[in-house]
Write a protein that holds these residues in place. Structure first.
Motif, mmCIF file in Angstrom:
data_model
loop_
_atom_site.group_PDB
_atom_site.id
_atom_site.type_symbol
_atom_site.label_atom_id
_atom_site.label_comp_id
_atom_site.label_asym_id
_atom_site.label_seq_id
_atom_site.Cartn_x
_atom_site.Cartn_y
_atom_site.Cartn_z
ATOM 1 N N LEU A 104 0.805 -1.233 0.000
ATOM 2 C CA LEU A 104 0.000 0.000 0.000
ATOM 3 C C LEU A 104 0.832 1.275 0.000
ATOM 4 C CD1 LEU A 104 -2.643 -1.581 2.223
ATOM 5 C CD2 LEU A 104 -3.165 -0.432 0.072
ATOM 6 N N ARG A 105 2.138 1.127 -0.146
ATOM 7 C CA ARG A 105 2.981 2.328 -0.059
ATOM 8 C C ARG A 105 2.847 3.255 -1.260
ATOM 9 N NH1 ARG A 105 8.451 -0.469 1.647
ATOM 10 N NH2 ARG A 105 7.637 -1.878 0.058
ATOM 11 N N GLY A 106 2.116 2.780 -2.287
ATOM 12 C CA GLY A 106 1.828 3.669 -3.418
ATOM 13 C C GLY A 106 0.736 4.683 -3.090
ATOM 14 N N LEU A 107 0.023 4.468 -1.988
ATOM 15 C CA LEU A 107 -1.021 5.411 -1.563
ATOM 16 C C LEU A 107 -0.486 6.170 -0.353
ATOM 17 C CD1 LEU A 107 -4.118 3.009 -1.711
ATOM 18 C CD2 LEU A 107 -3.401 4.665 -3.433
ATOM 19 N N ALA A 108 0.194 7.273 -0.603
ATOM 20 C CA ALA A 108 0.910 7.940 0.492
ATOM 21 C C ALA A 108 0.764 9.454 0.445
ATOM 22 C CB ALA A 108 2.379 7.536 0.460
ATOM 23 N N GLN A 109 -0.323 9.928 -0.160
ATOM 24 C CA GLN A 109 -0.458 11.383 -0.291
ATOM 25 C C GLN A 109 -1.083 12.034 0.932
ATOM 26 O OE1 GLN A 109 -2.578 12.432 -3.848
ATOM 27 N NE2 GLN A 109 -1.364 10.991 -5.045
ATOM 28 N N VAL A 110 -0.704 13.286 1.136
ATOM 29 C CA VAL A 110 -1.392 14.100 2.145
ATOM 30 C C VAL A 110 -2.616 14.686 1.449
ATOM 31 C CG1 VAL A 110 -1.246 16.134 3.621
ATOM 32 C CG2 VAL A 110 0.752 14.647 3.336
ATOM 33 N N ILE A 111 -3.795 14.425 2.004
ATOM 34 C CA ILE A 111 -5.040 14.896 1.390
ATOM 35 C C ILE A 111 -5.378 16.299 1.885
ATOM 36 C CG2 ILE A 111 -7.518 14.385 1.076
ATOM 37 C CD1 ILE A 111 -5.663 12.259 -0.171
ATOM 38 N N ASP A 112 -5.193 16.541 3.182
ATOM 39 C CA ASP A 112 -5.562 17.833 3.757
ATOM 40 C C ASP A 112 -4.821 17.989 5.086
ATOM 41 O OD1 ASP A 112 -6.882 20.221 4.136
ATOM 42 O OD2 ASP A 112 -8.687 19.314 4.986
ATOM 43 N N PHE A 113 -4.178 19.117 5.278
ATOM 44 C CA PHE A 113 -3.475 19.335 6.545
ATOM 45 C C PHE A 113 -3.784 20.736 7.080
ATOM 46 C CE2 PHE A 113 0.956 19.811 8.689
ATOM 47 C CZ PHE A 113 0.365 19.624 9.938
ATOM 48 N N PRO A 114 -4.965 20.903 7.667
ATOM 49 C CA PRO A 114 -5.284 22.196 8.271
ATOM 50 C C PRO A 114 -4.605 22.292 9.643
ATOM 51 C CG PRO A 114 -7.179 20.716 8.458
ATOM 52 C CD PRO A 114 -6.054 19.928 7.844
ATOM 53 N N ALA A 115 -3.367 22.739 9.656
ATOM 54 C CA ALA A 115 -2.545 22.671 10.877
ATOM 55 C C ALA A 115 -3.198 23.389 12.058
ATOM 56 C CB ALA A 115 -1.161 23.257 10.593
ATOM 57 N N ARG A 116 -3.877 24.507 11.794
ATOM 58 C CA ARG A 116 -4.471 25.235 12.921
ATOM 59 C C ARG A 116 -5.659 24.495 13.538
ATOM 60 N NH1 ARG A 116 -3.244 30.626 14.118
ATOM 61 N NH2 ARG A 116 -5.387 31.278 14.424
ATOM 62 N N ASP A 117 -6.244 23.578 12.776
ATOM 63 C CA ASP A 117 -7.293 22.731 13.362
ATOM 64 C C ASP A 117 -6.702 21.512 14.059
ATOM 65 O OD1 ASP A 117 -9.475 24.255 12.559
ATOM 66 O OD2 ASP A 117 -9.433 23.385 10.544
ATOM 67 N N MET A 118 -5.398 21.350 13.926
ATOM 68 C CA MET A 118 -4.698 20.214 14.522
ATOM 69 C C MET A 118 -5.265 18.862 14.092
ATOM 70 S SD MET A 118 -3.720 21.745 18.211
ATOM 71 C CE MET A 118 -3.000 20.260 18.816
ATOM 72 N N THR A 119 -5.542 18.749 12.788
ATOM 73 C CA THR A 119 -5.912 17.457 12.217
ATOM 74 C C THR A 119 -5.145 17.289 10.916
ATOM 75 O OG1 THR A 119 -7.731 18.312 10.870
ATOM 76 C CG2 THR A 119 -8.284 17.622 13.108
ATOM 77 N N ILE A 120 -5.017 16.062 10.465
ATOM 78 C CA ILE A 120 -4.438 15.811 9.143
ATOM 79 C C ILE A 120 -5.158 14.627 8.517
ATOM 80 C CG2 ILE A 120 -2.588 14.247 9.954
ATOM 81 C CD1 ILE A 120 -0.763 15.572 7.790
ATOM 82 N N THR A 121 -5.390 14.708 7.212
ATOM 83 C CA THR A 121 -5.969 13.595 6.475
ATOM 84 C C THR A 121 -4.927 13.114 5.477
ATOM 85 O OG1 THR A 121 -8.167 14.523 6.731
ATOM 86 C CG2 THR A 121 -7.905 12.860 5.015
ATOM 87 N N VAL A 122 -4.540 11.838 5.608
ATOM 88 C CA VAL A 122 -3.485 11.288 4.751
ATOM 89 C C VAL A 122 -3.878 9.907 4.263
ATOM 90 C CG1 VAL A 122 -1.475 12.475 5.702
ATOM 91 C CG2 VAL A 122 -2.306 10.424 6.818
ATOM 92 N N GLN A 123 -3.263 9.495 3.176
ATOM 93 C CA GLN A 123 -3.455 8.120 2.732
ATOM 94 C C GLN A 123 -2.656 7.186 3.637
ATOM 95 O OE1 GLN A 123 -2.615 8.544 -1.570
ATOM 96 N NE2 GLN A 123 -4.772 8.019 -1.867
ATOM 97 N N ALA A 124 -3.140 5.955 3.738
ATOM 98 C CA ALA A 124 -2.633 5.049 4.771
ATOM 99 C C ALA A 124 -1.239 4.499 4.488
ATOM 100 C CB ALA A 124 -3.613 3.891 4.962
ATOM 101 N N GLY A 125 -0.762 4.619 3.243
ATOM 102 C CA GLY A 125 0.541 4.036 2.917
ATOM 103 C C GLY A 125 1.721 4.931 3.256
ATOM 104 N N ILE A 126 1.459 6.098 3.836
ATOM 105 C CA ILE A 126 2.546 7.017 4.199
ATOM 106 C C ILE A 126 3.368 6.393 5.332
ATOM 107 C CG2 ILE A 126 1.226 8.310 5.942
ATOM 108 C CD1 ILE A 126 2.551 10.867 4.829
ATOM 109 N N THR A 127 4.691 6.594 5.288
ATOM 110 C CA THR A 127 5.483 6.051 6.409
ATOM 111 C C THR A 127 5.355 6.986 7.610
ATOM 112 O OG1 THR A 127 7.516 7.224 5.870
ATOM 113 C CG2 THR A 127 7.214 5.045 4.853
ATOM 114 N N MET A 128 5.567 6.424 8.781
ATOM 115 C CA MET A 128 5.437 7.213 10.002
ATOM 116 C C MET A 128 6.483 8.323 10.044
ATOM 117 S SD MET A 128 2.786 5.958 11.311
ATOM 118 C CE MET A 128 2.670 6.723 12.917
ATOM 119 N N GLN A 129 7.650 8.051 9.452
ATOM 120 C CA GLN A 129 8.693 9.077 9.435
ATOM 121 C C GLN A 129 8.283 10.237 8.533
ATOM 122 O OE1 GLN A 129 11.582 9.085 11.373
ATOM 123 N NE2 GLN A 129 11.530 11.210 10.675
ATOM 124 N N ALA A 130 7.722 9.926 7.373
ATOM 125 C CA ALA A 130 7.284 10.995 6.463
ATOM 126 C C ALA A 130 6.190 11.817 7.126
ATOM 127 C CB ALA A 130 6.772 10.387 5.157
#
Lengths: 419, 477
Positions: A68-94
């Motif tokens: 699943l590492r081909g699905l690794a995009q950041v979908i939405d990162f509204p930092a001031r809301d302190m949430t992030i939506t990402v695809q599940a294949g992202i590594t924890m380091q990234a």
């Protein structure tokens, strides 16, 4: 991991295989793969960085491994809301690198973060020392998307931190070992980075361990981690951190995080509370980091061929650790003492028979909780009952599996009670 | 209904005794609705079990007779979660109210579902512990009800909601089987069924017992009151506080209309000409709090706070919280009826949604007061009206729907802590795709295959719309 051999086109999962390995680059492609598996009645084994493929029973049904590492995009990162939506294949380091730019974090300790993916961490419910202070993945997943058995994406939760609309399928999928669907996208609640951190190393004898843990439990300070290491485990952690190995039979590591005033008060307070009873070493700020890192990476230490995990009441941890330490082949014993989790790690010298007998003893001692085999050679698993006796609610678990995955496409047979 | 109400009541009396069954029309009146009063329907029988065995027998009898049943706690929920749609048996859990065990060393308590939220906290107080979820109704609502609705409260920003504090549940399934999910230990192998039972709004079965986490009390608090000319200044303050790495125990906002009501009731000394007031509270170790409080004052001033006051004594702090928690009661001074909404938006969208609420209020000629958990973006607009005027009720419903639509448009949700119940079923298809709802239905059918437990709640089904037919709504109008 020794038993997971991987090349570009095939892969062996927990001794089973080789299985064809495919790497979809879109959710649509992944959907096609699920539909193809459903049509051919074959299985799918979703993987990320393959750091935890030894967990559970080995596969028995032919099928494909999905990387699943081909699905690794950041979908939405509204930092001031302190949430992030990402695809599940992202590594924890990234993920960590992205969050730290905004002084944010997901406070879950994950070893091998450069390989481990978010989806894998979720499916295996990975946690580490700071779970005592911050909780586990279930406390941070506020929205989830996954592919169902028909290859269609479904979602639950949302992108806001407080939300009770609909059933919380996030909780169901966290820790489900990929048996209910393939997690594709996750929305996480985040926390600010801590301003300051400190770690205390306290040394003690076996007889003092419960007294010390009770004292820490009642302390006016509020630790974020409370780790217990026997001498073998301390050797691994301190060597990893390039520090002198403690001499006492037990090392208790107490971690603090927070603003500068709060951390320095806690450092002074802890010295007052336990200072005269045991040897004590404090590391504040940068000097604390190597040891924190070593504690986090401990679970991935290469010399562990066999790992058992017990979940107990916190009050049972000291006695359990001491008994485990005295057992055959002196395991490296390590506990998240505040959360009641104890791990025993053995080298490859342990035989299958010894492992079976230790497991029986551990299960007898773990009265309230359970003991699972987290890691062992694949060919031992059939004889070891890696998940232990079926839990009270196993019939409901089977019913849910049957509703979500009636044709048993997703990771069949690998989870609790053959799910 | 296939059984006459009389024989149903008789059957229930044979299980729990006459003193634990209500069936006369006047007795049943109390149980025709919860805090959502716009739809009403009486159950055929209300039965009060005293044990898990009682619940099992009741549920089995309902199965034999083909009668639906619905569990109920104190009935404080605000979305009709315990409305007995289609009648049947209401299982009222208020007599199962024992605290069975408290283990301070391992930090959990075992309770029966009818234990009132505040009783547990009061019970733990001498040892310096509390039960963290603290909804405004905590003096009345039961922990069983908190589990059903996954209740929140003002302190969820830092401490989480009910699901973060429930370790295990003993559940009587609709077929009478008793299952235990979770328990006092963490990381039990298998699916996290506790995690989905919490918040299932009584549609998976009847909780007979729960293992809940108990939390140490904060050592100290710093409670600040920020007075702002505009809602925008107040919400910018909130984002900046959290952006500075401070997670306050609570961040509550009150607008000018609610301040008027609260001030009349409690005489706290709130300014009546302010655009918005923020209650900002940091808690934890005494040592770190001054540093956090100073930064909060600095941030509020930077965002043009007219004034930042500090609660100097514990009495002042408690009065401030009393004003907040009883704000809903104080609203009674403004209008004979009110309807509270429960939307959520991303925190940074608060100014936008509050402007929309103002616009919608003007459009429908309604006064709308706001008091809410600003830290989590969980709004609670209070629509003031007179329920005796059918035309006003219509306007309230239309305005509520428009506010919730706006929350969805801004990326939020239609409920942060009250639940879907019957009130918000129509919003589920707006929030979720058919595929999402189908998976939720699969989950429900694993627990509740015949849909006899709390039928027609949370998920829209073709049958539900027909059978409900909004009879209650018409009656209320």
């Amino acid at each position: 991991m020794n038993d997971t051999l991987m090349n570009s086109t095939t892969c062996v999962i927990d001794g089973f295989g080789p299985l064809p390995l495919v790497r979809p680059n879109s959710v649509a492609d992944l959907g096609d793969l699920v539909r193809a598996a459903a049509a051919s009645k074959s299985a799918l084994y979703p993987v990320g960085g393959q750091t935890k493929t030894a967990l559970g029973m080995p596969p028995t049904r032919p099928g494909r491994t999905i990387d699943l590492r081909g699905l690794a995009q950041v979908i939405d990162f509204p930092a001031r809301d302190m949430t992030i939506t990402v695809q599940a294949g992202i590594t924890m380091q990234a993920l960590r690198d992205i969050l730290e730019k905004e002084k944010l974090r997901l406070p879950i300790d994950v070893p091998e973060a450069d390989r481990a993916t978010l989806g894998g961490v979720l499916a295996t419910n990975t946690s580490g020392p700071r779970r005592y202070g911050y909780g586990t993945m279930r406390d941070y997943v506020i929205g989830i998307s996954a592919l169902n058995d028909e290859g269609n994406e479904f979602k639950a939760g949302g992108r806001v931190v407080k939300n009770v609309a609909g059933y919380d399928l996030c909780k169901l999928l966290v820790g489900s070992l990929g048996t209910l669907g393939i997690i594709t996208q996750v929305t996480l609640k985040l926390r600010p980075l801590a301003e300051q951190q400190a770690v205390f190393g306290l040394g003690c004898e076996s007889a003092q361990l419960e007294t010390l843990l009770r004292c820490l439990h009642e302390s006016r300070t509020r630790p974020v981690c409370l780790e217990v290491l026997n001498q073998a485990a301390a050797r691994i952690a301190y060597t990893h951190a390039n520090l002198a190995i403690p001499e006492s039979p037990w090392t208790v590591l107490v971690g603090y995080e927070g603003n500068g005033d709060a951390v320095s008060w806690q450092v002074q307070q802890l010295v007052k509370e336990v200072g005269t009873d045991c040897s004590l070493e404090a590391r504040v700020d940068f000097p604390a980091m190597p040891l924190c890192h070593a504690l986090c990476e401990f679970a991935a230490a290469p010399h562990h061929a066999v790992t058992f995990k017990a979940n107990l009441l916190p009050s049972e941890v000291a006695a359990f650790c001491v008994a485990a330490d005295q057992g055959p082949l002196r395991p490296a014993v390590r506990a998240h003492a505040g959360s009641g989790i104890v791990y025993g790690n053995w080298s490859a010298d342990l035989t299958k028979e010894q492992a079976g007998s230790i497991l029986t003893t551990w299960r007898e001692r773990a009265r309230q909780g359970a003991v699972i085999v987290q890691r062992c050679p694949s060919d031992w698993k059939a004889g070891l009952n890696v998940w232990g006796p079926a839990p009270h609610d196993v019939a409901l678990m089977h019913a849910i599996k049957a509703k979500f995955d009636p044709n048993r496409i997703f990771n069949p047979g690998r989870f609790v009670d053959g799910i | 209904m296939t059984v006459a109400a009389d024989s149903l009541a008789e059957r229930m009396r044979s299980i729990v005794g006459a003193g634990n069954v209500l069936s006369s029309p006047s007795d049943l009146l109390v149980y025709e609705c919860d805090g959502f009063t716009i739809e009403k329907n009486k159950p055929d029988v209300v039965v009060f079990p005293n044990s898990t065995a009682d619940i099992v027998a009741i549920v089995k009898a309902c199965g034999e007779l083909g009668v639906p049943f619905v569990p109920r706690g104190a009935g404080t929920s605000l979305a009709g979660g315990c409305l007995p749609v289609g009648g049947g048996v209401m299982i009222a859990l208020t007599r199962m109210k024992r605290i069975l065990e408290v283990n301070y060393r391992d930090r959990y308590a075992v309770i029966e579902p009818g234990v009132v939220n505040l009783w547990l906290t009061n019970h733990l107080k001498p040892q310096g512990f509390h039960f963290a979820p603290d909804p405004s109704s905590q003096g009345a609502c039961t922990i069983g009800g908190n589990i059903a609705t996954n209740s929140g409260g003002p302190h969820t920003l830092k401490y989480g909601v009910t699901v973060n504090h429930v370790l295990g549940v003993e559940l009587v399934l609709p077929d009478g089987q008793v299952v235990r999910s979770g328990g006092p230990t963490e990381d039990n192998p298998g699916y996290d069924l506790t995690g989905v039972i919490v918040g299932s709004e009584g549609t998976f079965g009847v909780a007979a017992k729960a293992w809940v986490r108990i939390t140490r009390n904060p050592e100290a608090y710093r409670t600040l009151l920020g007075v702002f000319e505009t809602v925008d200044d107040a919400t910018n303050t909130i984002s900046d506080i959290i952006g500075a790495g401070i997670i306050p125990g609570a961040l509550e906002m009150l607008d000018s209309l609610i301040l008027e009501a609260v001030e009349a009731a409690f005489h706290f000394g709130f300014p009546l000409d302010a655009g918005a007031v923020l209650i900002m509270e940091v808690d934890g170790l005494d040592a770190g709090l001054d540093q956090d409080a100073e930064r909060i004052v600095e941030i509020a001033r930077k965002n043009k706070a007219r004034e930042v006051r500090k609660a100097n004594t514990e009495a002042e702090r408690l009065l401030l919280w009393k004003s907040r928690k009883q704000a809903f009661g104080a609203v009674g001074r403004l209008a004979p009826s009110y309807c509270t909404q429960d939307g959520v938006v991303p925190r940074t969208k608060l100014p936008e949604v509050l402007r929309a609420i103002q616009r919608i209020g003007a459009k429908y000629n309604l006064r709308i007061a706001n008091v809410f958990h600003a830290g989590d973006g969980n709004i609670h607009p209070i629509l003031l009206f007179d329920e005796r005027d059918a035309e006003q009720v219509k306007r309230v419903l239309a305005a509520s729907n428009e506010i919730l639509d706006e929350c969805i448009r801004l990326g939020g949700s239609v409920t942060g802590e009250h639940g879907i119940g019957v009130e918000k079923i129509d919003f589920m298809p707006k929030l979720f795709a058919p595929e999402d709802l189908a998976m939720m239905m699969r989950l429900r059918s694993a627990f509740n295959p015949d849909d006899r437990c709390s039928p027609h709640k949370m998920l829209p089904t073709a049958g539900a719309c027909i059978e409900r037919s909004h009879a209650g709504r018409h009656a209320a109008m």
